[in-house]
Design an enzyme around this catalytic site. Structure first.
Site, PDB file in Angstrom:
ATOM      1  N   GLU A 275      -4.668   5.431  -1.698  1.00  0.00           N
ATOM      2  CA  GLU A 275      -4.359   4.157  -1.070  1.00  0.00           C
ATOM      3  C   GLU A 275      -4.241   3.033  -2.099  1.00  0.00           C
ATOM      4  OE1 GLU A 275      -3.404   1.183   1.231  1.00  0.00           O
ATOM      5  OE2 GLU A 275      -3.592   3.204   2.063  1.00  0.00           O
ATOM      6  N   THR A 319       2.184   1.690   3.917  1.00  0.00           N
ATOM      7  CA  THR A 319       1.637   3.045   3.925  1.00  0.00           C
ATOM      8  C   THR A 319       2.465   3.976   4.796  1.00  0.00           C
ATOM      9  OG1 THR A 319      -0.624   2.341   3.457  1.00  0.00           O
ATOM     10  CG2 THR A 319      -0.364   4.442   4.574  1.00  0.00           C
ATOM     11  N   HIS A 436      -8.479  -0.119  -0.525  1.00  0.00           N
ATOM     12  CA  HIS A 436      -7.571  -0.889   0.328  1.00  0.00           C
ATOM     13  C   HIS A 436      -8.000  -2.347   0.298  1.00  0.00           C
ATOM     14  CE1 HIS A 436      -5.241  -2.227   3.766  1.00  0.00           C
ATOM     15  NE2 HIS A 436      -4.723  -1.023   3.925  1.00  0.00           N
ATOM     16  N   ASP A 495       0.504   5.312  -2.737  1.00  0.00           N
ATOM     17  CA  ASP A 495       1.452   5.007  -1.670  1.00  0.00           C
ATOM     18  C   ASP A 495       2.225   3.719  -1.907  1.00  0.00           C
ATOM     19  OD1 ASP A 495      -0.787   3.405  -1.235  1.00  0.00           O
ATOM     20  OD2 ASP A 495      -0.704   3.568   0.943  1.00  0.00           O
ATOM     21  N   HIS A 496       1.568   2.691  -2.476  1.00  0.00           N
ATOM     22  CA  HIS A 496       2.250   1.423  -2.716  1.00  0.00           C
ATOM     23  C   HIS A 496       1.378   0.557  -3.617  1.00  0.00           C
ATOM     24  CE1 HIS A 496      -0.548  -0.412   0.134  1.00  0.00           C
ATOM     25  NE2 HIS A 496      -0.211   0.504   1.025  1.00  0.00           N
TER      26      HIS A 496
END
Length: 746
Positions: A275, A319, A436, A495-496
């Protein structure tokens, strides 16, 4: 005041509004799990039923005849009560709210629910219907009495509950005033909600969020609008649209690299979703300490293949966009989340179903968060996943939770008790959440030093990333000790981005040749003073790592993005992708397309970075003016980027995969999945297989491998039984007894 409530139309409407508000709030706090946090969200949850309900009830004021006005108000009230109660029943079974598409297919739903709906009723449901029941009973009793009175030639009497029908016309413009106030009230609610959760509707994270902030009626109305728009777009589609996409994807196909093709054939696939994890974290130091010591060591192993020029390509869906690209090799949408907007009804040809049908894989997702977030509970069914172990299958004590799930060390620890029962080969995805936003972690969980910056989020980012790295080390130790490593291909990917562009200038001071030589080189030692869009683009790199004993490893410098993961993975597993609809190409193929498209139509090539039409030289980071011939090549690449994004959007918005079925493939029927019984179904398959079971548990002589997992997580320091035990709400599934599904009726 009491007299005005009983004797005026407005008073009657206030009574109905109050009753409806009480029922809705009861549902919010007793039957739904909306997760309101903080005073503001609690206040919004308290007031959001009022605006739209007042507007709808206020429509009765536009009718001049009193009986019709009262009747309309009662009809609106009953319909809104039905909406609340229908969602209560639906939520009990599916942990989600009824969409318009569900309502339109109510006959199919009712076939699945059938008489079992009665089993879902509880005594507290009287709260929703007590007033209606009392009124109906009163009228029945009075009706019987009136029969007696009729026989004796007496005038009938009806109950009025202390209320008086107001025959007087309403005051001039009162109806308009009520409507305006109600709309204004809802507008303020929506504005405050948008401030607290930006892009609430456009990104549409989760149905729970929409209801929590805006209420049930606005959620239903917005969902209806989305459904109508999608249906209109799809109605205009035909197979000719699909032909254009097939022409593109087949001409864009890149054949597999013979040195890698099939090297992981028959192996388990374990995908670890990192994440908000950016590439610059690997190799980064804070006060001389490595942020990711385990990953730093992993990419140096001879059996590990990693890519250091690999970019995320997500749009507003973040996500969910990353997952969509990973599973389908198609792009997310330019606006909103594909998972949320289209995922329930669209046809997919995703990795889980492809691997199941072409290579005999079992598939599962492990995520300690809410299953409805990003509409995962529906999309995973459409992708063909066999099982989805969401937050219901994990223990959620107050000190184990993150904002979006549970802490990663505990997530990996609890996942073992499920993973070991999957039939091999399996395709399993683990979604981490500790790293996150807002990147908070306690000193008890991490003793990693704080970075020398005033930016609290950057400080937290390094600390949560370090915690994730430690969790990965513990899980890899389990894989090695249990023997799973030797029969598995482990893929890790970011993911990003984690830190948004507006924080990168604060970050620049830490990307020095001493603390992070790789990142410093990419940004040409940029400082906060000369940091620009080019430097922001360089930090959009995320990790992509493959690890498997016997894999030809090394650090690969090929340029690529998340759209390229699926064809790369399938070729490693020996699956032919030539006839699949995929916009990416195999990263290991000599024919790989090294132009990386971003969702906003910018792109990166090994030589140039093109941002809003401006061309930067990757070696110098400087804007360049190209010769006509070179500029023509850039223009051609821009046209190519625009084309593939447009075609992918058309594929999704028009749901065109319903018109194309690859040879040997059977379209997924999502109605056959019931994720609420994932544990029972998995155990049932293992029991039915008997001696033929290929699960790790069965191959270990029906002994658990939980003892092979070890963690230093403080939450289980004194008692680690929580890792091996099942939460109370799903514990009864461990015996493998699968109850008839209320969704499928099977």
């Amino acid at each position: 005041m009491s007299n005005r409530l009983r004797t005026t139309r407005v008073g009657f409407l206030i009574i109905l509004l109050t009753l409806l508000w009480v029922k809705t709030e009861f549902a919010y706090y007793v039957d739904f799990t909306l997760g309101a946090e903080g005073l503001l969200q609690q206040v919004l949850q308290l007031i959001n039923p009022l605006g739209i309900a007042a507007f709808l009830l206020g429509l009765a004021l536009y009718l001049k005849k009193p009986r019709r006005a009262y009747a309309l108000a009662i009809v609106v009230y009953v319909l809104l009560t039905i909406l609340v109660f229908a969602n209560v029943l639906y939520y009990r079974e599916f942990s989600d709210f009824m969409t318009v598409q569900t309502m339109l297919g109510v006959s199919k739903v009712s076939q699945g629910l059938g008489t079992s709906t009665l089993n879902m009723l509880t005594p507290r449901d009287l709260v929703y219907w007590l007033d209606v029941v009392l009124v109906v009973l009163a009228y029945l009793i009075y009706g019987l009495r009136n029969l007696w009175r009729y026989i004796h030639h007496e005038s009938p009497q009806w109950p009025h509950f202390g209320l008086t029908l107001d025959p007087r016309p309403v005051a001039y413009h009162l109806a308009q005033a009520v409507s305006l106030v109600a709309v204004a009230f809802f507008g303020v609610t929506m504005a405050v909600s948008e401030l607290n959760r930006p892009q609430l509707l456009t990104r549409n994270f989760d149905h729970n969020y929409t209801v929590k902030y805006l209420g049930l009626v606005p959620f239903t109305a917005y969902d209806g609008f989305q459904t109508a728009r999608n249906n209109q777009v799809r109605a205009s589609a035909d197979s000719a649209d699909m032909d254009k996409i097939l022409q593109y994807t087949q001409s864009h196909y890149a054949a597999p690299n013979v040195s890698y093709e099939g090297t992981a054939k028959g192996k388990n696939v374990i995908i670890i979703h990192l994440e908000s994890f950016q590439q610059f974290l690997i190799g980064q130091k804070v006060d001389g300490q490595e942020v990711t010591p385990f990953l730093n060591s992993l990419i140096k192993q001879k059996d590990t293949l990693s890519f250091d020029n690999f970019y995320h390509q997500v749009g507003p869906g973040k996500t969910s966009d990353a997952e969509n690209m990973l599973e389908t090799s198609t792009f997310g949408l330019a606006s909103g989340s594909l998972f949320s907007a289209l995922g329930t009804d669209n046809t997919f040809q995703g990795a889980p179903s492809l691997l199941q049908q072409y290579a005999g894989y079992t598939s599962a997702v492990f995520h300690g968060g809410v299953g409805t977030f990003w509409n995962r509970n529906n999309v995973y069914k459409s992708l063909g996943y066999n099982y989805f172990f969401d937050g219901n299958f994990y223990n959620h004590d107050a000190n184990t939770r993150t904002a979006y799930g549970i802490k990663d060390k505990l997530l990996f620890g609890e996942t073992v008790k499920y993973l070991e029962h999957l039939q091999q080969p399996f395709y399993a995805k683990v979604i981490t959440t500790t790293n996150h936003y807002p990147f908070f972690i306690t000193d008890q969980d991490s003793d990693f030093p704080e970075a020398n910056t005033d930016d609290a989020y950057i400080k937290g980012y390094f600390r949560t990333a370090h915690y994730l790295d430690q969790a990965l080390a513990e899980f890899f130790t389990y894989l090695k000790t249990s023997g799973l490593e030797k029969n598995s291909l482990v893929m890790l990917y970011g993911d990003h981005y984690g830190l948004s562009d507006d924080r990168n200038k604060n970050l620049a001071a830490m990307l020095t040749p001493d603390a992070n030589p790789t990142a410093a080189k990419l940004t040409n030692d940029a400082t906060a003073d000369d940091w620009d869009a080019f430097d922001n683009a360089q930090l959009q790199r995320v990790p992509l790592i493959f690890h498997m004993p016997g894999l030809k490893g090394g650090i690969n410098h090929t340029y690529g993005g998340e759209i390229d993961v699926l064809p790369t993975l399938l070729h490693l597993l020996g699956v032919n992708t030539q006839h699949f609809v995929q916009f990416g190409t195999d990263l290991l193929s000599p024919q790989h397309d090294t132009t990386v498209a971003f969702r906003d139509h910018d792109f990166v090539t090994p030589r140039y970075t093109v941002l809003s039409g401006s061309v930067y030289d990757n070696k110098t980071g400087q804007l360049v003016s190209l010769p006509a011939a070179e500029q023509a090549k850039i223009d051609a690449k821009q046209k190519h980027v625009d084309q593939e994004l447009a075609l992918s959007d058309t594929l999704a918005n028009k749901n065109l995969l319903r018109f194309y079925v690859p040879k040997g493939y059977t379209p997924v029927n999502p109605a056959q999945a019931d994720f609420s019984q994932s544990l029972a179904q998995m155990m049932h398959v293992e029991q039915q297989a008997g001696k033929k079971s290929t699960s790790v548990f069965s191959q270990n002589n029906d002994q658990s491998t939980m003892s092979d997992f070890s963690t230093d997580a403080p939450e289980v320091a004194n008692d680690s039984s929580v890792l091996s035990s099942y939460p109370a709400k799903v514990a009864d599934q461990a015996n493998g007894e699968v109850r008839p599904s209320k969704q499928t009726g099977k």
